[in-house]
Scaffold this motif. Structure first.
Motif, short mmCIF file in Angstrom:
data_model
loop_
_atom_site.label_atom_id
_atom_site.label_comp_id
_atom_site.label_asym_id
_atom_site.label_seq_id
_atom_site.Cartn_x
_atom_site.Cartn_y
_atom_site.Cartn_z
N MET A 1 0.84 -1.19 0.00
CA MET A 1 0.00 0.00 0.00
C MET A 1 0.88 1.24 0.00
O MET A 1 1.88 1.29 0.68
CB MET A 1 -0.86 -0.04 1.26
CG MET A 1 -2.20 0.56 1.15
SD MET A 1 -3.13 -0.29 -0.10
CE MET A 1 -4.61 0.58 -0.07
N ALA A 2 0.52 2.24 -0.73
CA ALA A 2 1.29 3.48 -0.81
C ALA A 2 0.46 4.63 -0.25
O ALA A 2 -0.76 4.55 -0.16
CB ALA A 2 1.68 3.77 -2.25
N VAL A 3 1.15 5.69 0.12
CA VAL A 3 0.51 6.91 0.59
C VAL A 3 0.56 7.91 -0.56
O VAL A 3 1.56 8.02 -1.26
CB VAL A 3 1.24 7.48 1.82
CG1 VAL A 3 0.67 8.83 2.21
CG2 VAL A 3 1.18 6.51 2.98
N GLN A 114 6.01 4.94 -0.48
CA GLN A 114 5.73 3.69 0.22
C GLN A 114 6.92 3.38 1.11
O GLN A 114 8.07 3.42 0.66
CB GLN A 114 5.50 2.57 -0.78
CG GLN A 114 5.04 1.28 -0.15
CD GLN A 114 4.67 0.23 -1.20
OE1 GLN A 114 4.81 0.45 -2.40
NE2 GLN A 114 4.21 -0.91 -0.73
N PRO A 119 4.39 -4.87 6.79
CA PRO A 119 3.41 -4.41 7.78
C PRO A 119 3.95 -3.31 8.71
O PRO A 119 3.22 -2.39 9.07
CB PRO A 119 3.07 -5.66 8.59
CG PRO A 119 3.43 -6.81 7.69
CD PRO A 119 4.57 -6.33 6.84
N TRP A 122 3.77 -0.14 6.77
CA TRP A 122 2.38 0.30 6.69
C TRP A 122 2.00 1.07 7.96
O TRP A 122 1.36 2.13 7.89
CB TRP A 122 1.47 -0.92 6.50
CG TRP A 122 0.04 -0.57 6.30
CD1 TRP A 122 -0.59 -0.28 5.13
CD2 TRP A 122 -0.98 -0.48 7.32
NE1 TRP A 122 -1.92 -0.02 5.35
CE2 TRP A 122 -2.18 -0.12 6.69
CE3 TRP A 122 -0.97 -0.66 8.70
CZ2 TRP A 122 -3.36 0.05 7.39
CZ3 TRP A 122 -2.15 -0.48 9.41
CH2 TRP A 122 -3.33 -0.13 8.74
N GLU A 125 3.72 4.45 7.94
CA GLU A 125 3.04 5.36 7.01
C GLU A 125 1.84 6.01 7.67
O GLU A 125 1.62 7.21 7.54
CB GLU A 125 2.56 4.60 5.77
CG GLU A 125 3.66 4.16 4.83
CD GLU A 125 3.17 3.20 3.76
OE1 GLU A 125 4.01 2.80 2.94
OE2 GLU A 125 1.98 2.85 3.74
N ARG A 126 1.05 5.24 8.36
CA ARG A 126 -0.18 5.75 8.96
C ARG A 126 0.04 6.56 10.24
O ARG A 126 -0.64 7.54 10.49
CB ARG A 126 -1.16 4.62 9.24
CG ARG A 126 -2.08 4.38 8.06
CD ARG A 126 -1.68 3.16 7.27
NE ARG A 126 -2.27 3.13 5.94
CZ ARG A 126 -1.54 3.05 4.85
NH1 ARG A 126 -0.24 3.05 4.91
NH2 ARG A 126 -2.12 2.98 3.67
#
Length: 149
Positions: A1-3, A114, A119, A122, A125-126
């Motif tokens: 998943m990318a931002v 990214q 995980p 991820w 990132e968030r």
């Protein structure tokens, strides 16, 4: 998943002036002074151009980072793209667009990145990078459009 995020910056500066400042290694270095960011390889001063690379060294969150970016597209004075070649991200792609609209210049930064580490990346990132990266871009852009720079 990318931002993915966008930053929109408006100024009375001309498109050509802001485009040139956005390609300035010196202006970028000055705008990132708080992280000690400096160019240590490739184009280390002046204006970077199409196909050229710069290697940055900086400290964020107390951790030293090194990242090499390359200008992979350039259509002066409308757009250019820089992409990470080596560095801390799994992927980093930054499109800079410039528009003249009713007496002002609008600069739009479109950034996809990214984090590595699956995980764990991820989560980073968030929890951190999703707010930290837009903050850095806004700081850089405010420097670019400020008077006297």
């Amino acid at each position: 998943m990318a931002v993915y995020f966008e930053c929109v910056t408006r100024t009375k500066m001309s498109v050509e002036q802001l485009f040139d400042k956005s390609l300035s290694i010196d202006a970028h270095t000055a705008s990132m002074a708080q992280s000690g960011e400096r160019a240590v390889g490739g184009v280390t001063a002046g204006r970077i151009g199409w196909g050229e690379q710069v290697t940055w060294r900086a400290t964020h969150f107390g951790i030293p980072f090194k990242m090499t970016s390359k200008i992979t597209a350039l259509d002066a004075p409308h757009t250019f793209t820089d992409e990470q070649q080596r560095g801390p991200f799994k992927r980093f792609h930054h499109v800079h667009e410039f528009f003249a609209v009713r007496g002002e210049t609008i600069m739009v930064d479109k950034i996809h990145f990214q984090a590595p580490l699956g995980p764990l990346g991820w989560i980073a990132e968030r929890l951190v990078l999703g707010w930290y990266m837009p903050k850095l871009i806004r700081l850089r852009n405010q420097y670019l459009i400020s008077e006297g720079h």
